[in-house]
Scaffold this active site. Structure first.
Site, PDB file in Angstrom:
ATOM      1  N   ILE A 162       2.288   4.588   5.551  1.00  0.00           N
ATOM      2  CA  ILE A 162       3.337   4.381   6.545  1.00  0.00           C
ATOM      3  C   ILE A 162       4.262   5.589   6.481  1.00  0.00           C
ATOM      4  O   ILE A 162       4.465   6.167   5.408  1.00  0.00           O
ATOM      5  CB  ILE A 162       4.122   3.067   6.305  1.00  0.00           C
ATOM      6  CG1 ILE A 162       4.989   2.743   7.505  1.00  0.00           C
ATOM      7  CG2 ILE A 162       4.920   3.110   5.020  1.00  0.00           C
ATOM      8  CD1 ILE A 162       5.522   1.327   7.511  1.00  0.00           C
TER       9      ILE A 162
ATOM     10  N   GLU B  44       0.835  -1.197   0.000  1.00  0.00           N
ATOM     11  CA  GLU B  44       0.000   0.000   0.000  1.00  0.00           C
ATOM     12  C   GLU B  44       0.869   1.247   0.000  1.00  0.00           C
ATOM     13  O   GLU B  44       0.568   2.215  -0.660  1.00  0.00           O
ATOM     14  CB  GLU B  44      -0.921  -0.028   1.229  1.00  0.00           C
ATOM     15  CG  GLU B  44      -2.100   0.933   1.146  1.00  0.00           C
ATOM     16  CD  GLU B  44      -1.708   2.386   1.313  1.00  0.00           C
ATOM     17  OE1 GLU B  44      -2.227   3.200   0.544  1.00  0.00           O
ATOM     18  OE2 GLU B  44      -0.898   2.715   2.177  1.00  0.00           O
ATOM     19  N   ASP B  45       1.983   1.214   0.735  1.00  0.00           N
ATOM     20  CA  ASP B  45       2.848   2.390   0.824  1.00  0.00           C
ATOM     21  C   ASP B  45       4.259   1.942   1.174  1.00  0.00           C
ATOM     22  O   ASP B  45       4.469   0.830   1.643  1.00  0.00           O
ATOM     23  CB  ASP B  45       2.313   3.342   1.901  1.00  0.00           C
ATOM     24  CG  ASP B  45       2.820   4.767   1.745  1.00  0.00           C
ATOM     25  OD1 ASP B  45       3.579   5.043   0.800  1.00  0.00           O
ATOM     26  OD2 ASP B  45       2.452   5.605   2.576  1.00  0.00           O
TER      27      ASP B  45
ATOM     28  N   HIS C 200      -2.880   1.576   6.313  1.00  0.00           N
ATOM     29  CA  HIS C 200      -3.115   2.476   5.182  1.00  0.00           C
ATOM     30  C   HIS C 200      -2.071   3.573   5.274  1.00  0.00           C
ATOM     31  O   HIS C 200      -2.205   4.517   6.031  1.00  0.00           O
ATOM     32  CB  HIS C 200      -4.528   3.056   5.238  1.00  0.00           C
ATOM     33  CG  HIS C 200      -4.835   3.900   4.049  1.00  0.00           C
ATOM     34  ND1 HIS C 200      -5.332   5.163   4.173  1.00  0.00           N
ATOM     35  CD2 HIS C 200      -4.706   3.662   2.723  1.00  0.00           C
ATOM     36  CE1 HIS C 200      -5.507   5.677   2.965  1.00  0.00           C
ATOM     37  NE2 HIS C 200      -5.126   4.786   2.080  1.00  0.00           N
TER      38      HIS C 200
END
EC number: 3.1.1.2
Length: 73
Positions: free
Chosen positions: A68, A5-6, A66
């Protein structure tokens, strides 16, 4: 398997990667698997992501990362 996600890369080349985001309306390839944080050392010749163990007492079943970010002091 569930995609990242990141990612946040520190000045020393260590990268922290969040994975496993479950979001309403977004298809999840592993709906029963909790989220994860991985570490990758980009200084290595063949870097690979290694899952970080999360401390006991943390509600891992509901972990849904969601984004970082890191703080370097």
């Amino acid at each position: 398997e569930t995609g990242s996600e990141d990612i946040d890369i520190l000045p020393n080349g260590l990268a922290f990667i969040s994975s496993g985001l479950k979001y309403p309306g977004l298809k999840s390839f592993a709906p029963d698997k909790p989220g994860e944080i991985f570490l990758m050392d980009l200084n290595e010749d063949h870097p690979r992501a290694v899952e970080l163990r999360i401390s006991r007492g943390f509600d891992l079943a509901s972990f849904n990362p969601h984004g970082i970010s890191t703080y370097v002091d």
